[in-house]
Motif scaffolding. Structure first.
Motif, PDB file in Angstrom:
ATOM      1  N   THR A  34       0.776  -1.193   0.118  1.00 32.65           N
ATOM      2  CA  THR A  34       0.191  -0.142  -0.068  1.00 32.65           C
ATOM      3  C   THR A  34       0.869   1.251  -0.048  1.00 32.65           C
ATOM      4  OG1 THR A  34      -1.530   1.232   1.358  1.00 32.65           O
ATOM      5  CG2 THR A  34      -0.103  -0.158   2.444  1.00 32.65           C
ATOM      6  N   LYS A  35       0.285   2.310  -0.527  1.00 33.27           N
ATOM      7  CA  LYS A  35       1.023   3.494  -0.498  1.00 33.27           C
ATOM      8  C   LYS A  35       0.404   4.486   0.416  1.00 33.27           C
ATOM      9  CE  LYS A  35       3.817   2.665  -3.833  1.00 33.27           C
ATOM     10  NZ  LYS A  35       5.476   2.516  -3.453  1.00 33.27           N
ATOM     11  N   LYS A  36      -0.272   4.165   1.740  1.00 33.26           N
ATOM     12  CA  LYS A  36      -0.919   4.810   2.684  1.00 33.26           C
ATOM     13  C   LYS A  36      -0.343   4.288   4.157  1.00 33.26           C
ATOM     14  CE  LYS A  36      -3.249   7.232  -0.479  1.00 33.26           C
ATOM     15  NZ  LYS A  36      -3.047   8.596  -0.878  1.00 33.26           N
ATOM     16  N   LEU A  37      -0.055   5.295   4.703  1.00 37.26           N
ATOM     17  CA  LEU A  37       0.308   4.961   6.134  1.00 37.26           C
ATOM     18  C   LEU A  37      -0.461   5.898   7.071  1.00 37.26           C
ATOM     19  CD1 LEU A  37       2.565   3.290   7.753  1.00 37.26           C
ATOM     20  CD2 LEU A  37       3.709   5.588   8.009  1.00 37.26           C
ATOM     21  N   ASN A  38      -1.135   5.415   8.168  1.00 36.75           N
ATOM     22  CA  ASN A  38      -1.911   6.319   9.007  1.00 36.75           C
ATOM     23  C   ASN A  38      -1.220   6.551  10.070  1.00 36.75           C
ATOM     24  OD1 ASN A  38      -4.217   6.485   7.201  1.00 36.75           O
ATOM     25  ND2 ASN A  38      -4.396   4.067   7.789  1.00 36.75           N
ATOM     26  N   PHE A  39      -1.128   7.646  10.772  1.00 39.38           N
ATOM     27  CA  PHE A  39      -0.293   8.366  11.773  1.00 39.38           C
ATOM     28  C   PHE A  39      -1.052   8.893  12.606  1.00 39.38           C
ATOM     29  CE2 PHE A  39       3.357  11.587  12.652  1.00 39.38           C
ATOM     30  CZ  PHE A  39       3.771  10.739  13.673  1.00 39.38           C
ATOM     31  N   TYR A  40      -1.070   8.527  13.818  1.00 41.26           N
ATOM     32  CA  TYR A  40      -1.920   9.177  15.078  1.00 41.26           C
ATOM     33  C   TYR A  40      -1.069   9.653  15.880  1.00 41.26           C
ATOM     34  CZ  TYR A  40      -6.343   9.284  17.729  1.00 41.26           C
ATOM     35  OH  TYR A  40      -7.710   9.614  18.374  1.00 41.26           O
ATOM     36  N   THR A  41      -1.203  11.092  15.957  1.00 43.02           N
ATOM     37  CA  THR A  41      -0.203  11.747  16.812  1.00 43.02           C
ATOM     38  C   THR A  41      -0.766  12.965  17.413  1.00 43.02           C
ATOM     39  OG1 THR A  41       2.025  12.786  16.501  1.00 43.02           O
ATOM     40  CG2 THR A  41       0.303  13.033  14.723  1.00 43.02           C
ATOM     41  N   TRP A  42       0.054  13.663  18.346  1.00 41.64           N
ATOM     42  CA  TRP A  42      -0.468  15.000  18.885  1.00 41.64           C
ATOM     43  C   TRP A  42      -0.456  16.158  17.551  1.00 41.64           C
ATOM     44  CZ3 TRP A  42      -1.274  14.792  23.919  1.00 41.64           C
ATOM     45  CH2 TRP A  42      -0.666  13.634  24.655  1.00 41.64           C
ATOM     46  N   ASP A  43      -1.291  16.915  17.701  1.00 47.37           N
ATOM     47  CA  ASP A  43      -1.469  18.138  16.774  1.00 47.37           C
ATOM     48  C   ASP A  43      -0.115  18.882  16.887  1.00 47.37           C
ATOM     49  OD1 ASP A  43      -2.185  19.473  14.735  1.00 47.37           O
ATOM     50  OD2 ASP A  43      -3.801  20.725  15.973  1.00 47.37           O
ATOM     51  N   THR A  44       0.527  19.330  15.667  1.00 49.43           N
ATOM     52  CA  THR A  44       1.753  20.341  15.547  1.00 49.43           C
ATOM     53  C   THR A  44       2.911  19.458  16.268  1.00 49.43           C
ATOM     54  OG1 THR A  44       1.437  21.588  17.647  1.00 49.43           O
ATOM     55  CG2 THR A  44       0.177  22.319  15.891  1.00 49.43           C
ATOM     56  N   TYR A  45       3.301  18.456  15.852  1.00 49.05           N
ATOM     57  CA  TYR A  45       4.365  17.610  16.598  1.00 49.05           C
ATOM     58  C   TYR A  45       5.093  17.201  15.638  1.00 49.05           C
ATOM     59  CZ  TYR A  45       6.113  15.975  21.092  1.00 49.05           C
ATOM     60  OH  TYR A  45       6.913  15.809  22.079  1.00 49.05           O
ATOM     61  N   ILE A  46       5.365  17.676  14.517  1.00 47.45           N
ATOM     62  CA  ILE A  46       6.458  17.338  13.484  1.00 47.45           C
ATOM     63  C   ILE A  46       6.924  18.345  12.708  1.00 47.45           C
ATOM     64  CG2 ILE A  46       4.498  17.112  11.642  1.00 47.45           C
ATOM     65  CD1 ILE A  46       6.709  14.051  12.372  1.00 47.45           C
ATOM     66  N   GLY A  47       8.105  17.894  11.717  1.00 45.53           N
ATOM     67  CA  GLY A  47       8.501  19.058  11.247  1.00 45.53           C
ATOM     68  C   GLY A  47       7.757  19.398  10.022  1.00 45.53           C
ATOM     69  N   LYS A  48       8.125  20.799   9.462  1.00 44.61           N
ATOM     70  CA  LYS A  48       7.341  21.664   8.520  1.00 44.61           C
ATOM     71  C   LYS A  48       7.295  20.658   7.289  1.00 44.61           C
ATOM     72  CE  LYS A  48       7.632  26.084   9.884  1.00 44.61           C
ATOM     73  NZ  LYS A  48       8.313  27.611   9.755  1.00 44.61           N
ATOM     74  N   THR A  49       8.185  20.058   6.933  1.00 50.10           N
ATOM     75  CA  THR A  49       8.306  19.250   5.363  1.00 50.10           C
ATOM     76  C   THR A  49       8.554  17.788   5.669  1.00 50.10           C
ATOM     77  OG1 THR A  49      10.568  19.454   4.922  1.00 50.10           O
ATOM     78  CG2 THR A  49       9.442  21.441   4.538  1.00 50.10           C
ATOM     79  N   THR A  50       8.409  17.092   7.160  1.00 50.72           N
ATOM     80  CA  THR A  50       8.916  16.004   7.243  1.00 50.72           C
ATOM     81  C   THR A  50       7.971  14.851   6.624  1.00 50.72           C
ATOM     82  OG1 THR A  50       9.439  16.423   9.611  1.00 50.72           O
ATOM     83  CG2 THR A  50       8.993  14.112   9.037  1.00 50.72           C
ATOM     84  N   LEU A  51       6.666  15.191   6.554  1.00 47.62           N
ATOM     85  CA  LEU A  51       5.665  13.952   5.784  1.00 47.62           C
ATOM     86  C   LEU A  51       5.993  13.961   4.522  1.00 47.62           C
ATOM     87  CD1 LEU A  51       2.478  14.184   8.114  1.00 47.62           C
ATOM     88  CD2 LEU A  51       4.651  12.917   8.453  1.00 47.62           C
ATOM     89  N   ALA A  52       6.084  15.500   3.900  1.00 47.64           N
ATOM     90  CA  ALA A  52       6.276  15.384   2.475  1.00 47.64           C
ATOM     91  C   ALA A  52       7.606  14.948   1.932  1.00 47.64           C
ATOM     92  CB  ALA A  52       6.161  16.889   1.968  1.00 47.64           C
ATOM     93  N   ASP A  53       8.564  15.000   2.803  1.00 49.34           N
ATOM     94  CA  ASP A  53       9.910  14.214   2.626  1.00 49.34           C
ATOM     95  C   ASP A  53       9.872  13.000   2.472  1.00 49.34           C
ATOM     96  OD1 ASP A  53      11.044  16.818   2.560  1.00 49.34           O
ATOM     97  OD2 ASP A  53      11.824  16.780   4.652  1.00 49.34           O
ATOM     98  N   PHE A  54       8.995  12.293   3.508  1.00 50.11           N
ATOM     99  CA  PHE A  54       9.041  10.895   3.607  1.00 50.11           C
ATOM    100  C   PHE A  54       8.024  10.376   2.223  1.00 50.11           C
ATOM    101  CE2 PHE A  54       6.607   7.039   4.682  1.00 50.11           C
ATOM    102  CZ  PHE A  54       7.676   6.214   5.135  1.00 50.11           C
TER     103      PHE A  54
END
Length: 355
Positions: A34-54
């Motif tokens: 699959t090309k989808k990953l579901n990430f359940y987290t605190w709001d505002t707790y990641i880098g600005k480009t982290t998910l796009a970089d991944f």
């Protein structure tokens, strides 16, 4: 999703995601089902480009969703995993969720970037082998304050728990275990092993203090402080560090009696539909350059030694992000000590709030 001031906090930034190249490749991961990953987290707790970089590095899209506190995370997963692959529980909830058989043991061979974790965080009492989590951040509760509105440095829990000096200008966090255990620290006791008599004494003290408290907040105390709604607030060091960038009149102190140290972690819940991808994502987040991007954004203390080494002195030497005060030396890691104690904490604070 940003908070009402457009600031970043642990509990309340994933909206502004751009693309940027990082020194990391997933080319060896092979084709995913699959090309989808579901990430359940605190709001505002990641880098600005982290998910796009991944996504750029792997071709996998991360779909984030958010919870407000650990209790919400626990309750939702206890009712059955609805498709989440990676979660961010705090250390005490790792213990609680392990006991409830809600987490998958991690295959550390799939997380080679774990070598970047500081040795002080590589072994965790809350998560003994086989490991079910890896550290993401660590944090400490203390007092955020407006320097021009207080008398000196408010370096005691007294000013929140047991004084009318700042009446109507005080905000406390809502989480019952934190309120009880920090009250126990003010009374000269350990924040672990708090008995019912001490719990009742803290609740009684807060009942007496309640007329002087403006609000019990859901971890947005830094926003209230920045807006001028309050002058003194119980909050996490990273949240206060964020707003201090915009207002030099703000500061933070760990009270001299000591405080509560926590860690937030990365874990894979039982029933995760994409456990292999989850391991890849966790390994990505532990990369040094990726960790640097996260840390630059959220300004929490990082247990990623390789990422910390890439940060400027203004971060590494920041006394709010890395407190070294006597209060910090007196601080303790919190432990989950069973559902009965947690229930009694909740009941005591519920009674106090209703009185």
């Amino acid at each position: 999703m940003m908070n009402r001031f457009g600031k970043l906090s642990r509990r309340s930034m994933l909206g502004a995601i751009g693309t940027a190249a990082v020194g990391f490749s997933l080319s060896s991961c092979g084709k995913a089902e699959t090309k989808k990953l579901n990430f359940y987290t605190w709001d505002t707790y990641i880098g600005k480009t982290t998910l796009a970089d991944f996504e750029k590095a792997s071709g996998i899209t991360v779909r984030p969703s958010y919870y407000a506190n650990n209790d919400e995370l626990f309750a939702k997963l206890k009712a059955g995993n609805q498709g989440y692959d990676v979660i961010v529980p705090s250390n005490e909830f790792v213990t609680k969720m392990r006991a409830a058989d809600m987490l998958l043991p991690l295959d550390m061979a799939k997380i080679p970037n774990f070598r970047n974790v500081d040795p002080d965080f590589a072994v965790a009492e809350y998560d003994p082998a086989p490991r079910h989590s890896v550290p993401y951040t660590w944090l400490v509760l203390g007092i955020g304050y407006r320097k021009s509105k207080v008398d000196g440095v408010p370096d005691s829990w007294k000013w929140l728990y047991d004084s009318d000096r700042y009446k109507g200008r005080i905000a406390l966090i809502t989480e019952a275990p934190d309120l009880i255990r920090l009250g126990a620290k003010y009374m000269g006791k350990s924040l672990n092993g708090v008995d019912k008599a001490t719990t009742d004494a803290v609740a009684a003290m807060l009942t007496k203090q309640k007329p002087f408290i403006k609000a019990f907040h859901d971890d947005n105390g830094q926003d209230m402080l920045l807006a001028g709604d309050v002058d003194i607030v119980l909050e996490y060091n990273g949240d206060i560090a964020q707003v201090m960038k915009d207002d030099p009149d703000l500061d933070f102190v760990v009270p001299k009696e000591g405080s509560l140290i926590n860690a937030d972690t990365l874990a894979i819940p039982k029933g995760a539909p994409n456990a292999d991808l989850a391991h890849q994502f966790i390994n990505f987040l532990l990369d040094a350059q990726v960790g640097k991007g996260i840390t630059e954004t959220i300004l929490y203390p990082t247990p990623n030694a390789a990422a910390k080494a890439l940060m400027p002195p203004s971060y590494k030497n920041n006394p709010v992000i890395f407190p070294a005060s006597p209060g910090m030396q007196a601080s303790e890691w919190g432990r989950f000590e069973g559902p009965e104690q947690a229930r009694y904490f909740e009941e005591a604070i519920t009674r106090m709030r209703a009185s």
